[in-house]
Each structure stands twice: as C-alpha cells, then as structure tokens.
Design a protein around this motif. Structure first.
Motif, short mmCIF file in Angstrom:
data_model
loop_
_atom_site.label_atom_id
_atom_site.label_comp_id
_atom_site.label_asym_id
_atom_site.label_seq_id
_atom_site.Cartn_x
_atom_site.Cartn_y
_atom_site.Cartn_z
N GLY A 77 9.16 -3.07 -4.46
CA GLY A 77 8.73 -3.76 -5.50
C GLY A 77 9.94 -4.62 -6.20
O GLY A 77 9.67 -5.14 -7.46
N HIS A 104 3.25 -6.54 3.12
CA HIS A 104 2.30 -5.52 2.64
C HIS A 104 1.04 -5.45 3.62
O HIS A 104 0.13 -4.63 3.54
CB HIS A 104 1.92 -5.44 1.18
CG HIS A 104 3.12 -4.99 0.67
ND1 HIS A 104 3.75 -3.68 0.58
CD2 HIS A 104 3.56 -5.78 -0.58
CE1 HIS A 104 4.75 -3.73 -0.48
NE2 HIS A 104 4.74 -5.07 -1.01
N ARG A 152 4.10 -8.92 -3.88
CA ARG A 152 3.62 -8.15 -4.98
C ARG A 152 4.89 -7.19 -5.78
O ARG A 152 4.97 -6.01 -5.71
CB ARG A 152 2.55 -6.89 -4.51
CG ARG A 152 1.30 -7.68 -3.88
CD ARG A 152 0.65 -6.65 -3.23
NE ARG A 152 -0.71 -7.33 -2.72
CZ ARG A 152 -1.74 -7.60 -3.09
NH1 ARG A 152 -1.89 -7.71 -4.60
NH2 ARG A 152 -2.82 -8.37 -2.18
N PRO A 153 5.66 -7.96 -6.43
CA PRO A 153 6.85 -7.14 -6.81
C PRO A 153 6.53 -6.34 -8.13
O PRO A 153 5.66 -6.78 -8.87
CB PRO A 153 7.77 -8.39 -7.38
CG PRO A 153 6.98 -9.49 -7.44
CD PRO A 153 5.81 -9.28 -6.54
N LYS A 154 7.41 -5.44 -8.59
CA LYS A 154 7.34 -4.83 -9.88
C LYS A 154 8.45 -5.37 -10.78
O LYS A 154 8.30 -5.33 -12.18
CB LYS A 154 7.38 -3.11 -9.84
CG LYS A 154 6.56 -2.54 -8.77
CD LYS A 154 6.88 -1.12 -8.57
CE LYS A 154 5.90 -0.63 -7.66
NZ LYS A 154 6.22 0.96 -7.32
#
Length: 248
Positions: A77, A104, A152-154
């Motif tokens: 992420g 993903h 979809r990074p954190k």
C-alpha cells in the motif's frame, strides 16, 4: 504509519542524505520541503524502495521494509508519483490508469472500471479516451496522481505534484489532495509551493544539504531562522529581523 530512521545515502563519496529521520502519522498530510538539491527525492527513493540506503531503516505499519523491492512495497500500500511525468504516450488515459489497477486484479474489465473511478476523482473523467500524449501539463500531473491512486495506496508519496502548474491549476488540485486524505490515504509530499504546504500539511520536515534541519507545524517551521537561511542564504534571517524592526 511510516517511520524512516537515520537514513543515509552516499553516491561515490557524496553524501546526498545524511542521517535523516521522518515520522508520518496515519491519516496525516506531511510535507517535505527544502532548497533544490537538498536530497528530498533521494529520500523519497529510499522510502519507496528505488534506492537502498547505505544506513538506516524504513518501517511501514510496524514492519521493517528497508530491503524490500518497490513492487512489494506497492502491494503493502505504498505508492509514489514522480517529479518528471512519463505516461505511456501511445495509450489513452483510461489504459494508463489501468496499469496501476493491475497490481490487485488480472481482470481487464475490473482494471478499467477502477481506472474510470479514479479518473473521476482527479478530474480526468472527460479525458478517458484521449491519448496521454495529448494532455496538458496539468492533465499529465493529474494522470500521474491517478496512476498511483489506482494501486489502492495506504500511503501516497507525492513528488512535486504541483510543479509546473499555474496558480489557477494549483487551486484546482488542492481540494483533490484533501479529498484523497479524507478517503483514508495518508500523504507525504515534496513541495516547493509554500501556499500548498501552508494550506495542506499538518506538519513539515525541512531537508537542507542532506540533513534534516527542522520539523513541526508549517507556520512555525517557515519562520525558523535555520530554514530561512537554508532557502535565502547565510545572514538572511538576521537581515529580515532587522528590516522588520526598522518597519515596526
């Protein structure tokens, strides 16, 4: 969320980053500023895995990722943008963004659905079928942001995402960055435009000649004599103080 401990990077005897540490809390927008050549992008490269440090550690969500490859960090992420934007010029905007989504999913339909969703968030919804080569500088900057978001990074590392934009374009992008944070993405950003730093960042770190010389709230850091001298030269802080006293 991210803790970089005492990172050092040497290039053939030149110390580009010297024992620099940075702490990025989850849910924050943290700024990294400093003069040209300070070592900011090199520090980013070590955090993202593109350049291994000679010394120090990178810890992400409690795990030591110092030796992990960039693609493994991306799966965790951690995503980054690049200062020099290089889209796939022969692909349209949708397919450029979908490249990030494939991290993903192997399903082309799902990747393109994700690309469309992200394009809307960054203001490229009407440009999806346009070739990337036909985008303006502002459009390419948004595309770079979208490609990173598609993974979809954190934690999102933004390397001068506002560089080259005019004041109107900058004003348009600031709400997009705030919205990304509101949706749960933590942000660490390199930025030269102090208007953006003051408006966006909860805290700021200042790198100068490879060393971290200050950190704290933007309004406090920007009045720090060491920071003023790093940007404006030796004696600048004293001159500004004297001029202020003269006009008082």
């Amino acid at each position: 969320m991210l803790k970089a401990h005492n990172l050092t990077k040497r290039f053939f005897g030149l110390v580009a980053v010297d024992n620099a540490s940075i702490d990025v809390p989850e849910g924050s927008i943290t700024g990294l500023i400093g003069p040209n050549g300070a070592g900011k992008t090199t520090l980013f490269a070590m955090i993202a895995g593109f350049s291994p440090p000679n010394e120090g550690r990178v810890v992400f969500q409690g795990d030591d990722i110092t030796t992990e490859k960039p693609h493994l960090r991306a799966r965790r992420g951690l995503a980054r943008t690049f200062q020099i934007v290089q889209p796939f010029a022969g692909l349209n905007v949708r397919d450029n963004i979908a490249v990030g989504a494939y991290l993903h999913t192997k399903d082309p339909t799902e990747a393109k659905r994700r690309a469309t969703e992200v394009a809307e968030k960054v203001g490229l919804g009407r440009e999806l079928d346009k070739l990337a080569s036909g985008l303006t500088i502002a459009g390419r900057k948004r595309l770079e942001l979208a490609r990173a978001l598609a993974t979809r990074p954190k934690l999102l590392l933004l390397d001068e995402v506002l560089a080259g934009l005019n004041p109107s374009e900058i004003r348009d992008v600031l709400p997009i960055i705030r919205k990304i944070r509101e949706e749960g993405v933590t942000i660490l950003m390199i930025e030269h435009i102090m208007q953006a730093v003051m408006n966006l960042c909860d805290s700021v770190y200042v790198l100068s000649q490879g060393k971290m010389i200050a950190s704290g709230e933007p309004k406090v850091v920007c009045t720090d004599p060491a920071v003023i001298e790093a940007y404006l030269g030796h004696g600048a802080a004293a001159r500004m103080q004297a001029e202020g006293a003269a006009h008082a």
